[in-house]
Design a protein around this motif. Structure first.
Motif, short mmCIF file in Angstrom:
data_model
loop_
_atom_site.label_atom_id
_atom_site.label_comp_id
_atom_site.label_asym_id
_atom_site.label_seq_id
_atom_site.Cartn_x
_atom_site.Cartn_y
_atom_site.Cartn_z
N CYS A 365 -17.53 1.30 -11.09
CA CYS A 365 -16.87 1.12 -9.79
C CYS A 365 -15.82 0.03 -9.86
O CYS A 365 -14.73 0.15 -9.27
CB CYS A 365 -17.91 0.79 -8.72
N ARG A 366 -16.12 -1.06 -10.58
CA ARG A 366 -15.12 -2.13 -10.74
C ARG A 366 -13.92 -1.63 -11.54
O ARG A 366 -12.77 -1.97 -11.23
CB ARG A 366 -15.76 -3.35 -11.40
N GLU A 367 -14.17 -0.84 -12.58
CA GLU A 367 -13.06 -0.29 -13.37
C GLU A 367 -12.19 0.63 -12.52
O GLU A 367 -10.96 0.60 -12.61
CB GLU A 367 -13.61 0.46 -14.57
N TRP A 368 -12.85 1.44 -11.70
CA TRP A 368 -12.08 2.35 -10.83
C TRP A 368 -11.22 1.55 -9.86
O TRP A 368 -10.04 1.85 -9.67
CB TRP A 368 -13.04 3.25 -10.05
N ALA A 369 -11.82 0.52 -9.25
CA ALA A 369 -11.07 -0.30 -8.29
C ALA A 369 -9.88 -0.99 -8.97
O ALA A 369 -8.82 -1.15 -8.35
CB ALA A 369 -12.00 -1.32 -7.66
N ARG A 370 -10.05 -1.37 -10.23
CA ARG A 370 -8.99 -2.11 -10.92
C ARG A 370 -7.89 -1.19 -11.43
O ARG A 370 -6.70 -1.54 -11.35
CB ARG A 370 -9.60 -2.90 -12.09
N TRP A 371 -8.25 -0.03 -11.96
CA TRP A 371 -7.28 0.76 -12.70
C TRP A 371 -6.94 2.12 -12.11
O TRP A 371 -5.91 2.71 -12.45
CB TRP A 371 -7.76 0.97 -14.15
N HIS A 372 -7.78 2.66 -11.23
CA HIS A 372 -7.58 4.03 -10.77
C HIS A 372 -7.34 4.16 -9.27
O HIS A 372 -6.77 5.16 -8.84
CB HIS A 372 -8.77 4.91 -11.17
N ALA A 373 -7.80 3.22 -8.48
CA ALA A 373 -7.64 3.33 -7.03
C ALA A 373 -6.18 3.16 -6.63
O ALA A 373 -5.43 2.38 -7.22
CB ALA A 373 -8.50 2.27 -6.33
N ALA A 374 -5.79 3.88 -5.60
CA ALA A 374 -4.42 3.78 -5.11
C ALA A 374 -4.21 2.47 -4.36
O ALA A 374 -5.17 1.86 -3.86
CB ALA A 374 -4.12 4.96 -4.18
N THR A 375 -2.97 2.04 -4.28
CA THR A 375 -2.65 0.82 -3.55
C THR A 375 -3.11 0.92 -2.09
O THR A 375 -3.60 -0.06 -1.51
CB THR A 375 -1.13 0.56 -3.60
N GLU A 376 -3.00 2.12 -1.50
CA GLU A 376 -3.40 2.31 -0.11
C GLU A 376 -4.90 2.13 0.08
O GLU A 376 -5.35 1.75 1.17
CB GLU A 376 -2.99 3.71 0.36
N THR A 377 -5.68 2.37 -0.96
CA THR A 377 -7.14 2.23 -0.86
C THR A 377 -7.52 0.78 -0.60
O THR A 377 -8.46 0.50 0.16
CB THR A 377 -7.82 2.74 -2.15
N HIS A 378 -6.81 -0.15 -1.24
CA HIS A 378 -7.12 -1.57 -1.09
C HIS A 378 -6.21 -2.27 -0.09
O HIS A 378 -6.49 -3.40 0.31
CB HIS A 378 -6.98 -2.28 -2.45
N GLY A 379 -5.13 -1.62 0.29
CA GLY A 379 -4.19 -2.28 1.19
C GLY A 379 -3.33 -3.31 0.50
O GLY A 379 -2.86 -4.27 1.13
N GLY A 380 -3.13 -3.14 -0.81
CA GLY A 380 -2.31 -4.09 -1.55
C GLY A 380 -2.39 -3.84 -3.04
O GLY A 380 -3.10 -2.96 -3.51
N GLN A 381 -1.65 -4.65 -3.78
CA GLN A 381 -1.61 -4.55 -5.24
C GLN A 381 -2.74 -5.37 -5.84
O GLN A 381 -2.86 -6.56 -5.58
CB GLN A 381 -0.26 -5.05 -5.76
N VAL A 382 -3.55 -4.74 -6.67
CA VAL A 382 -4.73 -5.40 -7.23
C VAL A 382 -4.34 -6.35 -8.36
O VAL A 382 -3.54 -6.01 -9.23
CB VAL A 382 -5.73 -4.36 -7.77
N ALA A 383 -4.92 -7.54 -8.35
CA ALA A 383 -4.72 -8.51 -9.42
C ALA A 383 -5.99 -8.73 -10.23
O ALA A 383 -5.93 -8.97 -11.43
CB ALA A 383 -4.25 -9.85 -8.85
N ASP A 384 -7.15 -8.62 -9.57
CA ASP A 384 -8.40 -8.91 -10.26
C ASP A 384 -9.55 -8.26 -9.52
O ASP A 384 -9.53 -8.18 -8.28
CB ASP A 384 -8.62 -10.42 -10.36
N VAL A 385 -10.54 -7.80 -10.28
CA VAL A 385 -11.76 -7.22 -9.70
C VAL A 385 -12.97 -7.84 -10.39
O VAL A 385 -13.01 -7.90 -11.62
CB VAL A 385 -11.80 -5.68 -9.85
N ALA A 386 -13.93 -8.30 -9.62
CA ALA A 386 -15.12 -8.93 -10.18
C ALA A 386 -16.28 -8.75 -9.23
O ALA A 386 -16.13 -8.22 -8.12
CB ALA A 386 -14.88 -10.42 -10.44
N SER A 387 -17.46 -9.17 -9.66
CA SER A 387 -18.61 -9.24 -8.76
C SER A 387 -18.82 -10.70 -8.39
O SER A 387 -18.22 -11.60 -8.98
CB SER A 387 -19.85 -8.68 -9.46
#
Length: 489
Positions: A365-387
């Motif tokens: 899920c973290r990999e998906w959020a970092r590399w595969h999710a669309a910008t619209e999914t997060h509401g912005g450009q991803v810089a880092d994903v962690a727990s």
């Protein structure tokens, strides 16, 4: 140079290698290729030398004298010499190697398993450095020299700090494991649940399908258990002992019993140094070196907490190692006896779900959020994903956030874009969303989250109708199921 039809993916790696091999200019140049074992580095480089008419030498563990003898024979064969070259030291061998591009145009030269040669001849990197010096280049031909190895700690230090080859390389290529989506395509598994279960066992290492299982893949969810028994828990199959061999093959790991114990502690759910130390009955300070070595060789990662600067989590980087320590190692004696695997596998199901698949699903899920999710999914450009852990003083507890996404919003503000919870074998409902809202309120009160921070629910078992209705009316709530993980944004 066209990429071989039998090569899966590796478009970026092939493009970089062929670019390097065809670099114009009269001088010899250096490249370094590294990556964990079984990722297809040798396959890539062999295909490159075949396509370009280059020279490839694969070293073995041997003495310097034996290595020079083998190298001289291989180089003479490539040069169509009737008798082998007889080199007395590596200065002569490297000098001769730098002359092989005398037939016009750049010529690729590959030395695979370079750490074996450097172990027997520690001066070899310095000899290569001297051969690449501008004063020596007048006698060289346009050789495109590639040094390759799987000993990550050694290869990482080859170009670092004050190392002799520092600043000499025109290519530094790391061949990674296939991510979960590419692994599903490579294994030709179309069902997302089966794909993730398989990935939780063997990860994205290409050799585990080709050489280690001879193409034996789970036919579907109903075949997965049988596949584990026949391909992984079968003492006659190569995968059965692979996790043990991974440690034995690392030259940096001398006390393998200690390293296996550390990995077992992490596989049991201990992610902090203190937790690992308590599990092993040792002092925390005693584990600084083994943890550092395991990290250097690429078997574990050390990931910073999303909300606590002074906290980090250790995780095993190779899924097969996690599977071995959680499922196989406790029952090793019985597994070595044919016919015991089906019973052991049935009894190991709770451990497999909680210690192997659950944590692996969170990582996916973290990999998906970092590399595969669309910008619209997060509401912005991803810089880092962690727990991370969020303190809740009022309730005298802390809450774990499986997926915390930081980045930059569309209006240019940086901050926490989303927080998410991941459940592999549990259908998620409104209580999971309420938990996320409570965590969101805690983080907002501390100035970490904002009113636009998204709430993401990841589930391998689906969502309740009530949660689906809420997600349809609330633009800040996202539901991510297995099909979206593998095929959507």
């Amino acid at each position: 140079m066209d990429k071989p039809s039998e090569m899966f993916d590796r478009d970026f790696e092939w493009a970089e290698l062929t670019r390097f091999a065809a670099l114009p200019g009269p001088r010899a140049t250096l490249g370094v290729v590294s990556g964990r074992r079984r990722q297809g580095k040798t396959f890539l480089l062999d295909a490159l030398t075949r396509a370009s008419g280059g020279f490839m030498f694969t070293a073995t563990e041997s003495t310097e004298t034996d290595a020079l003898r083998e190298f001289g024979a291989a180089l003479a064969h490539y040069r169509d010499q009737p008798t082998p070259f007889r080199f007395s030291h590596w200065d002569e061998a490297v000098t001769e190697l730098m002359r092989i591009a005398d037939r016009g145009g750049p010529t690729t030269a590959v030395i695979d398993e370079f750490p074996f040669l450097a172990k027997a001849s520690p001066a070899l990197p310095s000899i290569i450095q001297r051969a690449l010096d501008p004063t020596a280049q007048r006698d060289n031909t346009p050789v495109r020299l590639l040094l390759c190895g799987s000993a990550l700690s050694f290869m990482g230090g080859l170009l670092a700090g004050n190392a002799p080859l520092r600043g000499r390389a025109g290519l530094e290529l790391v061949v990674p494991t296939l991510d979960f989506r590419l692994a599903a395509d490579f294994w030709e598994i179309t069902d997302p649940r089966t794909a993730l279960l398989t990935n939780a066992v063997v990860g994205g290492t290409p050799a585990y399908r080709r050489e280690f299982t001879q193409g034996d893949t789970p036919a579907g969810p109903e075949d997965f258990d049988d596949w584990v028994v026949r391909a992984v828990l079968n003492p006659a199959r190569p995968l059965f002992r692979e996790a043990r061999y991974l440690l034995a093959e690392e030259p940096e790991l001398h006390d393998t019993a200690l390293y296996h114990s550390v990995l077992a502690a992490i596989a049991a759910g201990n992610s902090s140094r203190g937790g690992i130390a308590d599990h092993l009955g040792r002092k925390s300070t005693d584990l600084a070196h083994p943890l550092s070595v395991l990290q250097d060789v690429g078997l574990i990662t050390h990931e910073a907490d999303a909300f606590r600067r002074n906290r980090a989590a250790y995780r095993i980087a190779e899924p097969l190692v996690t599977f071995y320590h959680a499922v196989m190692r406790p029952a090793w004696g019985n597994l070595e006896r044919p016919g015991r695997a089906p019973t052991i596998w049935r009894r190991a199901q709770p451990t497999f779900r909680s210690k192997v698949v659950g944590p692996h699903f969170e990582q996916v899920c973290r990999e998906w959020a970092r590399w595969h999710a669309a910008t619209e999914t997060h509401g912005g450009q991803v810089a880092d994903v962690a727990s991370g852990l969020v303190n809740d003083p009022a309730a005298r507890t802390s809450h774990e956030v499986d997926v915390a996404v930081r980045g930059e919003t569309d209006d240019g503000r940086g901050g926490l874009l989303a927080i998410g919870e991941a459940k592999w074998n549990e259908a998620m409902g409104t209580r999971h969303l309420e938990r996320l809202r409570h965590i969101h309120a805690l983080l907002t009160s501390r100035g970490i989250a904002t009113e636009t921070t998204r709430l993401h629910c990841y589930s391998g078992a689906g969502f309740s109708p009530e949660l689906r209705r809420l997600a349809e009316t609330d633009p800040l709530v996202e539901l991510i199921d297995l099909d979206r993980l593998y095929h959507g944004e």
